[in-house]
Design an enzyme around this catalytic site. Structure first.
Site, PDB file in Angstrom:
ATOM      1  N   ASP A  16       0.803  -1.212   0.000  1.00  0.00           N
ATOM      2  CA  ASP A  16       0.000   0.000   0.000  1.00  0.00           C
ATOM      3  C   ASP A  16       0.840   1.269   0.000  1.00  0.00           C
ATOM      4  OD1 ASP A  16      -2.580   0.637  -0.198  1.00  0.00           O
ATOM      5  OD2 ASP A  16      -3.158  -0.157   1.754  1.00  0.00           O
ATOM      6  N   ASN A  67       1.294   3.351  -2.930  1.00  0.00           N
ATOM      7  CA  ASN A  67       1.835   3.787  -4.231  1.00  0.00           C
ATOM      8  C   ASN A  67       1.197   5.106  -4.672  1.00  0.00           C
ATOM      9  OD1 ASN A  67       3.160   1.366  -4.230  1.00  0.00           O
ATOM     10  ND2 ASN A  67       1.847   0.377  -5.739  1.00  0.00           N
ATOM     11  N   LEU A  79      13.733 -19.219  -2.633  1.00  0.00           N
ATOM     12  CA  LEU A  79      12.518 -18.480  -2.263  1.00  0.00           C
ATOM     13  C   LEU A  79      11.341 -18.839  -3.175  1.00  0.00           C
ATOM     14  CD1 LEU A  79      11.155 -15.947  -0.802  1.00  0.00           C
ATOM     15  CD2 LEU A  79      11.955 -14.633  -2.768  1.00  0.00           C
ATOM     16  N   ARG A 109      -0.933   8.680 -10.290  1.00  0.00           N
ATOM     17  CA  ARG A 109      -0.876   7.474  -9.451  1.00  0.00           C
ATOM     18  C   ARG A 109      -0.039   6.359 -10.068  1.00  0.00           C
ATOM     19  NH1 ARG A 109      -4.306   6.388  -5.576  1.00  0.00           N
ATOM     20  NH2 ARG A 109      -4.375   4.207  -6.139  1.00  0.00           N
ATOM     21  N   SER A 138      -6.168  -7.224  -5.863  1.00  0.00           N
ATOM     22  CA  SER A 138      -7.250  -7.876  -5.112  1.00  0.00           C
ATOM     23  C   SER A 138      -8.498  -8.015  -5.974  1.00  0.00           C
ATOM     24  CB  SER A 138      -7.576  -7.068  -3.859  1.00  0.00           C
ATOM     25  OG  SER A 138      -8.334  -5.930  -4.210  1.00  0.00           O
ATOM     26  N   THR A 139      -9.447  -8.829  -5.496  1.00  0.00           N
ATOM     27  CA  THR A 139     -10.725  -8.983  -6.215  1.00  0.00           C
ATOM     28  C   THR A 139     -11.472  -7.646  -6.262  1.00  0.00           C
ATOM     29  OG1 THR A 139     -11.597  -9.825  -4.113  1.00  0.00           O
ATOM     30  CG2 THR A 139     -11.135 -11.464  -5.809  1.00  0.00           C
ATOM     31  N   GLU A 140     -11.135  -6.728  -5.341  1.00  0.00           N
ATOM     32  CA  GLU A 140     -11.807  -5.416  -5.302  1.00  0.00           C
ATOM     33  C   GLU A 140     -11.088  -4.379  -6.183  1.00  0.00           C
ATOM     34  OE1 GLU A 140     -11.103  -7.164  -2.344  1.00  0.00           O
ATOM     35  OE2 GLU A 140     -13.162  -7.892  -2.357  1.00  0.00           O
ATOM     36  N   HIS A 169       2.885   3.266  -8.873  1.00  0.00           N
ATOM     37  CA  HIS A 169       2.917   1.821  -9.120  1.00  0.00           C
ATOM     38  C   HIS A 169       4.247   1.421  -9.769  1.00  0.00           C
ATOM     39  CE1 HIS A 169      -1.100   1.462  -7.763  1.00  0.00           C
ATOM     40  NE2 HIS A 169      -1.670   2.033  -8.800  1.00  0.00           N
ATOM     41  N   ARG A 204      -5.766  -2.431   8.472  1.00  0.00           N
ATOM     42  CA  ARG A 204      -6.802  -3.367   8.005  1.00  0.00           C
ATOM     43  C   ARG A 204      -6.149  -4.589   7.386  1.00  0.00           C
ATOM     44  NH1 ARG A 204      -8.475   1.418   5.567  1.00  0.00           N
ATOM     45  NH2 ARG A 204      -7.361   0.893   3.670  1.00  0.00           N
ATOM     46  N   ARG A 212     -11.107   0.052  -9.645  1.00  0.00           N
ATOM     47  CA  ARG A 212     -10.289   1.244  -9.936  1.00  0.00           C
ATOM     48  C   ARG A 212     -10.519   1.697 -11.379  1.00  0.00           C
ATOM     49  NH1 ARG A 212      -4.927   1.359  -6.408  1.00  0.00           N
ATOM     50  NH2 ARG A 212      -5.884   0.570  -4.521  1.00  0.00           N
ATOM     51  N   TRP A 262     -10.527  -4.298  -9.213  1.00  0.00           N
ATOM     52  CA  TRP A 262     -11.156  -4.064 -10.535  1.00  0.00           C
ATOM     53  C   TRP A 262     -11.999  -2.799 -10.514  1.00  0.00           C
ATOM     54  CZ3 TRP A 262      -9.123  -7.012 -14.144  1.00  0.00           C
ATOM     55  CH2 TRP A 262      -8.706  -8.305 -13.837  1.00  0.00           C
TER      56      TRP A 262
HETATM   57  C1  FPP Z   1      -1.916  -0.413  -3.445  1.00  0.00           C
HETATM   58  O1  FPP Z   1      -1.500   0.953  -3.337  1.00  0.00           O
HETATM   59  C2  FPP Z   1      -1.203  -1.062  -4.547  1.00  0.00           C
HETATM   60  C3  FPP Z   1      -1.780  -1.795  -5.551  1.00  0.00           C
HETATM   61  C4  FPP Z   1      -3.223  -2.040  -5.651  1.00  0.00           C
HETATM   62  C5  FPP Z   1      -0.957  -2.346  -6.639  1.00  0.00           C
HETATM   63  C6  FPP Z   1       0.325  -3.015  -6.256  1.00  0.00           C
HETATM   64  C7  FPP Z   1       1.171  -3.189  -7.446  1.00  0.00           C
HETATM   65  C8  FPP Z   1       2.512  -2.963  -7.534  1.00  0.00           C
HETATM   66  C9  FPP Z   1       3.325  -2.607  -6.371  1.00  0.00           C
HETATM   67  C10 FPP Z   1       3.265  -3.053  -8.812  1.00  0.00           C
HETATM   68  C11 FPP Z   1       3.047  -4.238  -9.695  1.00  0.00           C
HETATM   69  C12 FPP Z   1       3.239  -5.549  -9.060  1.00  0.00           C
HETATM   70  C13 FPP Z   1       4.182  -6.465  -9.394  1.00  0.00           C
HETATM   71  C14 FPP Z   1       4.165  -7.788  -8.730  1.00  0.00           C
HETATM   72  C15 FPP Z   1       5.249  -6.206 -10.365  1.00  0.00           C
HETATM   73  P1  FPP Z   1      -2.519   2.112  -3.639  1.00  0.00           P
HETATM   74  O2  FPP Z   1      -2.557   2.336  -5.112  1.00  0.00           O
HETATM   75  O3  FPP Z   1      -3.842   1.748  -3.050  1.00  0.00           O
HETATM   76  O4  FPP Z   1      -1.894   3.338  -2.945  1.00  0.00           O
HETATM   77  P2  FPP Z   1      -2.679   4.425  -2.069  1.00  0.00           P
HETATM   78  O5  FPP Z   1      -3.327   3.674  -0.947  1.00  0.00           O
HETATM   79  O6  FPP Z   1      -1.617   5.362  -1.607  1.00  0.00           O
HETATM   80  O7  FPP Z   1      -3.688   5.078  -2.979  1.00  0.00           O
END
Ligand code: FPP
Length: 225
Positions: free
Chosen positions: A2, A4, A113, A15, A47-49, A19, A176, A53, A51
């Site tokens: 979380d 990004n 790993l 945003r 996550s399933t949720e 990522h 959470r 976005r 989508w």
């Molecule tokens: C949640 O942060 C992050 C995600 C839903 C995406 C995670 C994906 C990556 C880190 C990159 C791609 C993955 C791989 C395995 C290469 P958020 O967008 O909800 O951030 P916020 O809470 O600050 O809005």
């Protein structure tokens, strides 16, 4: 993983740039785990949720994932990393599915790993699917309801052959579970940090592991009874 979006916002960037930087942390943390001899690393990538976005953000994440798989194959082989997934990957775009199956097959014999990517994963979805399968087996008399144990349920989850996590790290200060491994986290230690995922690198991982090493895990029992 979380934070990004917030990382990007703090820099007045879109945003998706968060990522992209987050994918660099994925690389750094995976390599650090391989180096530190961690056996399993599960990353909640989609996550399933998720989508819900905006379409553009979902498309960017899927694209980022395929590029990551193409780019990281050699590093995974070099570092003896085995790739696995949990979640309903059948709903992912074809390009992602193709790269996933190629990488899973290529790395299947690696013994270091295990990198588990949670993709289109939701714990409620996972448990619902497990219950449906168990119910069907009861109807066809493959399982007797009185013989259902915790192990029966664990054996019907995506994580069937994966041990329960010891440590759950949550970045960006969120308090959470967000539908992540609800069954499997029953006795995991939680480590919550305000650091945003793009800033979470090896030094922060080591700090989390050091704190974990100082925890007293009793699994509901008592120490030195
Ligand atoms: C949640 O942060 C992050 C995600 C839903 C995406 C995670 C994906 C990556 C880190 C990159 C791609 C993955 C791989 C395995 C290469 P958020 O967008 O909800 O951030 P916020 O809470 O600050 O809005």
């Amino acid at each position: 993983m979380d934070g990004n979006g917030r990382w990007a916002k703090q820099r007045s960037l879109p945003r998706i740039m968060g990522h992209r930087e987050g994918a660099k942390s994925v690389r750094a943390i995976t390599e650090a785990c391989a180096e530190l001899k961690v056996k399993y690393l599960t990353l909640y990538a989609f996550s399933t949720e998720n989508w819900k976005r905006p379409h553009k953000e979902v498309a960017f994440l899927m694209n980022l994932l395929s590029h990551y798989l193409v780019k990281e194959k050699n590093t995974m082989m070099k570092n003896n990393i085995r790739l696995l997934t949990i979640g309903d990957t059948s709903k992912l775009p074809l390009g992602v599915k193709t790269e996933l199956s190629k990488t899973i097959k290529l790395t299947s014999k690696n013994t270091g790993l295990s990198l588990v990517l949670a993709l289109n994963y939701g714990a409620k979805d996972e448990i619902t699917k497990a219950i449906k399968t168990i119910a069907k087996k009861c109807i066809s008399r493959k399982i007797s309801p009185s013989k259902i144990t915790e192990q029966t349920i664990a054996d019907h989850l995506y994580t069937k052959n994966i041990p329960d996590p010891d440590l759950m790290i949550r970045t960006s200060g969120e308090m959470r579970i967000s539908n992540f491994l609800v069954w499997q986290l029953a006795y995991a230690e939680f480590y919550i940090t305000d650091i945003l995922w793009p800033d979470f690198r090896k030094a922060q991982l080591v700090k989390a592991i050091e704190e974990y090493n100082n925890r007293d895990r009793r699994f509901g029992g008592v120490r030195n009874a």
